[in-house]
Design a protein around this motif. Structure first.
Motif, PDB file in Angstrom:
ATOM      1  N   LYS A  99       0.839  -1.202   0.000  1.00 19.10           N
ATOM      2  CA  LYS A  99       0.000   0.000   0.000  1.00 19.10           C
ATOM      3  C   LYS A  99       0.879   1.260   0.000  1.00 19.10           C
ATOM      4  CE  LYS A  99      -3.946   0.113   2.359  1.00 19.10           C
ATOM      5  NZ  LYS A  99      -4.871   0.208   3.509  1.00 19.10           N
ATOM      6  N   GLU A 100       1.950   1.255   0.790  1.00 16.75           N
ATOM      7  CA  GLU A 100       2.864   2.401   0.830  1.00 16.75           C
ATOM      8  C   GLU A 100       3.543   2.596  -0.527  1.00 16.75           C
ATOM      9  OE1 GLU A 100       5.701   2.534   4.011  1.00 16.75           O
ATOM     10  OE2 GLU A 100       4.225   1.703   5.404  1.00 16.75           O
ATOM     11  N   PHE A 101       3.966   1.473  -1.136  1.00 15.04           N
ATOM     12  CA  PHE A 101       4.618   1.549  -2.446  1.00 15.04           C
ATOM     13  C   PHE A 101       3.661   2.095  -3.492  1.00 15.04           C
ATOM     14  CE2 PHE A 101       5.736  -0.397  -6.560  1.00 15.04           C
ATOM     15  CZ  PHE A 101       6.965   0.216  -6.741  1.00 15.04           C
ATOM     16  N   LYS A 102       2.431   1.625  -3.461  1.00 12.28           N
ATOM     17  CA  LYS A 102       1.415   2.098  -4.403  1.00 12.28           C
ATOM     18  C   LYS A 102       1.176   3.599  -4.220  1.00 12.28           C
ATOM     19  CE  LYS A 102      -3.289   1.070  -5.860  1.00 12.28           C
ATOM     20  NZ  LYS A 102      -4.486   0.282  -5.568  1.00 12.28           N
ATOM     21  N   GLY A 103       1.125   4.051  -2.955  1.00 12.94           N
ATOM     22  CA  GLY A 103       0.975   5.485  -2.678  1.00 12.94           C
ATOM     23  C   GLY A 103       2.169   6.284  -3.156  1.00 12.94           C
ATOM     24  N   PHE A 104       3.371   5.713  -2.999  1.00 12.64           N
ATOM     25  CA  PHE A 104       4.596   6.382  -3.433  1.00 12.64           C
ATOM     26  C   PHE A 104       4.607   6.544  -4.951  1.00 12.64           C
ATOM     27  CE2 PHE A 104       8.978   5.848  -5.029  1.00 12.64           C
ATOM     28  CZ  PHE A 104       9.539   6.999  -4.513  1.00 12.64           C
ATOM     29  N   ILE A 105       4.257   5.492  -5.666  1.00  8.12           N
ATOM     30  CA  ILE A 105       4.263   5.512  -7.127  1.00  8.12           C
ATOM     31  C   ILE A 105       3.214   6.472  -7.676  1.00  8.12           C
ATOM     32  CG2 ILE A 105       3.682   4.103  -9.156  1.00  8.12           C
ATOM     33  CD1 ILE A 105       6.493   3.681  -8.165  1.00  8.12           C
ATOM     34  N   SER A 106       2.060   6.535  -7.050  1.00 11.86           N
ATOM     35  CA  SER A 106       0.985   7.390  -7.573  1.00 11.86           C
ATOM     36  C   SER A 106       1.043   8.814  -7.024  1.00 11.86           C
ATOM     37  CB  SER A 106      -0.376   6.759  -7.262  1.00 11.86           C
ATOM     38  OG  SER A 106      -0.576   6.709  -5.860  1.00 11.86           O
ATOM     39  N   ASN A 107       2.081   9.139  -6.293  1.00 13.27           N
ATOM     40  CA  ASN A 107       2.254  10.479  -5.721  1.00 13.27           C
ATOM     41  C   ASN A 107       2.432  11.495  -6.856  1.00 13.27           C
ATOM     42  OD1 ASN A 107       3.066  12.770  -4.367  1.00 13.27           O
ATOM     43  ND2 ASN A 107       4.418  11.693  -2.990  1.00 13.27           N
ATOM     44  N   ASP A 108       1.820  12.654  -6.714  1.00 13.04           N
ATOM     45  CA  ASP A 108       1.920  13.705  -7.733  1.00 13.04           C
ATOM     46  C   ASP A 108       3.361  14.134  -7.983  1.00 13.04           C
ATOM     47  OD1 ASP A 108      -0.775  13.721  -8.169  1.00 13.04           O
ATOM     48  OD2 ASP A 108      -1.179  15.470  -6.917  1.00 13.04           O
ATOM     49  N   ASN A 109       4.188  14.146  -6.916  1.00 12.59           N
ATOM     50  CA  ASN A 109       5.577  14.573  -7.087  1.00 12.59           C
ATOM     51  C   ASN A 109       6.340  13.625  -8.003  1.00 12.59           C
ATOM     52  OD1 ASN A 109       5.147  16.704  -5.377  1.00 12.59           O
ATOM     53  ND2 ASN A 109       5.881  15.630  -3.574  1.00 12.59           N
TER      54      ASN A 109
END
Length: 127
Positions: free
Chosen positions: A3-13
């Motif tokens: 879940k953290e990795f998915k959030g990291f990848i989809s981060n706007d930055n």
């Protein structure tokens, strides 16, 4: 962890950074083409030779290819110079766009309105 990795990848930055890298790569191709295909032939026309990459010296059993190093320096200076000129031209265009005169205000200014309100208050208080 997924879940953290998915959030990291989809981060706007991350998306913004990837877009910047892709645009930078495309711009690099444009600048390299500008130097190699337009400016280098002009320099060759004036100097007779602009490619020094073939220069080398034999030291013992080793070949010192100092021409490749010199060519890399020449290419860097040309790319940097023409990139500088391009960015200065873009900066000039942006300044013209930003510094465009504001349209004349229609009606009274804020100060005039405040003075008018103050005058009304004074008139009403004196009655």
């Amino acid at each position: 962890m997924w879940k953290e990795f998915k959030g990291f990848i989809s981060n706007d930055n991350i998306i913004t950074m990837a877009t910047g890298i892709i645009m930078g790569s495309a711009f690099t191709a444009i600048v390299n083409s500008l130097v190699d295909d337009i400016f280098m032939p002009i320099i060759v026309a004036f100097t007779g030779q602009a490619d020094v990459s073939g220069l080398a010296a034999k030291i013992g059993g080793t070949t010192l290819n100092y021409g490749l190093f010199l060519q890399a320096i020449i290419n860097f200076i040309l790319v940097a110079f023409f990139l500088y000129i391009t960015l200065k031209a873009l900066e000039k265009v942006q300044k013209k766009r930003i510094v465009a005169p504001d349209p004349e205000p229609v009606g009274p200014t804020e100060v005039e309105l405040l003075q008018e309100i103050l005058s009304e208050i004074k008139t009403n208080n004196s009655l």
